[in-house]
Design a protein around this motif. Structure first.
Motif, PDB file in Angstrom:
ATOM      1  N   LEU A 161      39.985  43.579  34.178  1.00  0.00           N
ATOM      2  CA  LEU A 161      39.055  42.313  34.556  1.00  0.00           C
ATOM      3  C   LEU A 161      38.706  41.141  33.814  1.00  0.00           C
ATOM      4  CD1 LEU A 161      36.637  44.129  37.324  1.00  0.00           C
ATOM      5  CD2 LEU A 161      40.082  43.750  36.972  1.00  0.00           C
ATOM      6  N   TYR A 162      39.016  40.557  33.545  1.00  0.00           N
ATOM      7  CA  TYR A 162      38.421  38.249  32.838  1.00  0.00           C
ATOM      8  C   TYR A 162      37.394  37.767  33.199  1.00  0.00           C
ATOM      9  CZ  TYR A 162      42.126  40.298  29.650  1.00  0.00           C
ATOM     10  OH  TYR A 162      43.038  41.524  28.423  1.00  0.00           O
ATOM     11  N   THR A 163      36.738  37.383  32.968  1.00  0.00           N
ATOM     12  CA  THR A 163      35.580  36.133  33.865  1.00  0.00           C
ATOM     13  C   THR A 163      35.139  35.223  32.668  1.00  0.00           C
ATOM     14  OG1 THR A 163      34.050  35.770  35.274  1.00  0.00           O
ATOM     15  CG2 THR A 163      33.928  37.611  33.812  1.00  0.00           C
ATOM     16  N   PRO A 164      35.561  33.928  33.035  1.00  0.00           N
ATOM     17  CA  PRO A 164      35.164  33.129  32.226  1.00  0.00           C
ATOM     18  C   PRO A 164      33.615  33.457  31.667  1.00  0.00           C
ATOM     19  CG  PRO A 164      34.922  32.019  33.950  1.00  0.00           C
ATOM     20  CD  PRO A 164      35.637  33.446  33.960  1.00  0.00           C
ATOM     21  N   ASP A 165      33.161  33.480  30.075  1.00  0.00           N
ATOM     22  CA  ASP A 165      32.015  33.970  29.373  1.00  0.00           C
ATOM     23  C   ASP A 165      31.025  32.418  29.861  1.00  0.00           C
ATOM     24  OD1 ASP A 165      29.874  32.270  27.579  1.00  0.00           O
ATOM     25  OD2 ASP A 165      31.425  34.685  26.727  1.00  0.00           O
TER      26      ASP A 165
END
Length: 241
Positions: A161-165
């Protein structure tokens, strides 16, 4: 209900929490209280709301599937409640989202707190709804995706999963923290043109839980398998959160 005309009313200097209530129980209550207290301290607001006060309100105002909203400013503490209107068909279909032309200023410290002054988010969400779009997504001044008007955003690539920093300029959502703590998540700097390379996209907030995204501009996410699975897992655990 009587409200004092303080800086919360005049300038939006105050905070609020929207909490999912299921069978009379507030989900993630301790997390919401902690985030609220942190923001009140940052804004130099002396008031606090205790867990006892919240539980007392919930006993007097039972909700099967509802929303508790707590607003706090220098002179006011308000408790409000309503039904949670999200329904199963929305999760089955998935949301349609698109980017807003309004830029998110990642240097604005107010973004990182759930402040009463959120008119830009609400007005933009209403404008997009008129076009049949469920959620606008904000891009920051450096061109990176930040957050939705009322949500945090996630992407899926394989099993990761990826999410904005956080540095992109976004609210540290309670559900966002839950996802990061329980799954393998990479916080990254993601541009609009990067979205085409992901397998899925989903949104989170305390009321939605985990909402799959079906369409981002002209990009169609057909499967939405991960978003749906994670939401099912969350719903199974929710009674203990």
């Amino acid at each position: 209900m009587i409200c004092e005309i303080d800086e919360g009313y005049q300038y939006g200097i105050g905070v609020f929490e929207t909490i999912s209530v299921v069978d009379g129980r507030a989900v993630f209550l301790e997390r919401h209280i902690q985030r609220m207290e942190k923001s009140l301290k940052r804004l130099h607001i002396g008031k606090t709301v205790s867990k006892t006060e919240i539980l007392c309100y919930l006993r007097k105002n039972y909700m099967k599937n509802g929303v508790l909203k707590i607003c706090v400013s220098e002179e006011n503490i308000l408790f409000l409640h309503r039904d949670n209107t999200y329904h199963l068909s929305q999760y089955q279909k998935g949301f349609e989202v698109a980017t807003s032309k309004i830029l998110r200023n990642e240097t604005d410290t107010c973004i990182y707190h759930k402040m009463l002054n959120c008119a830009v988010n609400i007005l933009e969400k209403r404008n997009f709804a008129k076009q049949g779009i469920d959620e606008p997504v904000f891009i920051n001044t450096k061109g990176y995706l930040a957050e939705g008007a009322t949500t945090n955003i996630f992407f899926v690539k394989g099993k990761l999963l990826y999410t904005p920093d956080m540095k992109c300029g976004l609210l540290p959502g309670v559900m966002r923290d839950y996802i990061i703590e329980n799954y393998q998540v990479r916080q990254d700097f993601i541009k609009k043109e990067d979205v085409q390379f992901f397998d899925e996209m989903f949104l989170t907030n305390s009321l939605l839980g985990i909402m799959p995204v079906r369409k981002f501009h002209n990009i169609i996410f057909d499967k939405m398998e991960m978003g749906k699975r994670l939401n099912e897992e969350y719903l199974m655990k929710r009674a203990d959160l």
